[in-house]
Write a protein that holds these residues in place. Structure first.
Motif, short mmCIF file in Angstrom:
data_model
loop_
_atom_site.label_atom_id
_atom_site.label_comp_id
_atom_site.label_asym_id
_atom_site.label_seq_id
_atom_site.Cartn_x
_atom_site.Cartn_y
_atom_site.Cartn_z
N ARG A 7 0.83 -1.20 0.00
CA ARG A 7 0.00 0.00 0.00
C ARG A 7 0.87 1.25 0.00
NH1 ARG A 7 -5.30 -1.22 0.87
NH2 ARG A 7 -5.73 -3.30 1.67
N PRO A 8 0.35 2.36 -0.56
CA PRO A 8 1.16 3.58 -0.65
C PRO A 8 1.66 4.09 0.71
CG PRO A 8 -0.99 3.89 -1.71
CD PRO A 8 -0.95 2.51 -1.17
N PHE A 9 0.83 3.98 1.74
CA PHE A 9 1.27 4.48 3.04
C PHE A 9 2.38 3.62 3.65
CE2 PHE A 9 -1.82 1.40 4.56
CZ PHE A 9 -1.26 0.95 5.75
N ILE A 10 2.55 2.40 3.16
CA ILE A 10 3.65 1.54 3.62
C ILE A 10 4.92 1.88 2.84
CG2 ILE A 10 4.51 -0.83 3.74
CD1 ILE A 10 1.59 -1.73 4.19
N THR A 11 4.81 1.96 1.53
CA THR A 11 5.96 2.24 0.69
C THR A 11 6.50 3.65 0.91
OG1 THR A 11 5.08 0.71 -0.96
CG2 THR A 11 6.80 2.23 -1.70
#
Length: 180
Positions: free
Chosen positions: A92-96
């Motif tokens: 997910r974008p918030f992880i990457t």
């Protein structure tokens, strides 16, 4: 060992993260953030289950067939979606981009591709367009808000949402071709 996403996702992530970040900045407006959260929660299942259960009042012919068709289509879609998501492993974008993109809603898992919320929203809109088109003025704005919410809440990239929409369209078309 953590599963590795295909290299194409690495390139897409770099292209899309700034757009995700800009969309996420709108979350500083509390009414907007509340609308995104509500759309996301409704797209989680409540609206679609209600639509399925309401078929006796909505369908002019064979409501039992519509209940079975919608339920079976959703069930098959979720199986294929889960297989794709767990095999492609796009984080997910918030992880990457944890320092640039804020997640404002809890995620069920690590992976974002494709968007299941969007898949179901589009799938049920297309099915409804054939069986009860009078509901579309309510369902289309909701489906759009669900898709926007997934990016706005930091849970998905735009390409995740587009892929989910294409899957939803494909499942609905296949269902209509088989079951009318």
């Amino acid at each position: 060992m953590k599963p590795r996403a295909p290299a194409v996702f690495d390139r897409l992530d770099l292209v899309e993260w700034q757009l995700c970040q800009q969309i996420g900045r709108l979350n500083f407006y509390r009414p907007w953030l509340a609308a995104l959260r509500l759309a996301s929660k409704l797209g989680d299942w409540p609206v679609w289950v209600a639509l399925i259960l309401a078929q006796p009042w909505i369908a002019q012919q064979e409501p039992g067939l519509r209940i079975a068709q919608y339920t079976l289509t959703a069930g098959i879609a979720i199986i294929v979606y889960r297989l794709l998501k767990t095999r492609l492993c796009r984080e997910r974008p918030f992880i990457t981009f944890h320092t640039a993109i804020t997640c404002t809603e809890p995620a069920r898992d690590r992976y974002s591709f494709p968007s299941g919320h969007t898949m179901h929203a589009v799938m049920f809109c297309v099915l409804t367009s054939v069986h009860a088109p009078w509901l579309l003025p309510m369902l289309i704005p909701l489906a759009l808000m669900i898709a926007i919410s997934r990016v706005g809440l930091g849970l998905h990239y735009l390409s995740d949402v587009l892929a989910g929409a294409m899957l939803g369209l494909a499942f609905a078309q296949l269902s209509l071709a088989i079951g009318g």
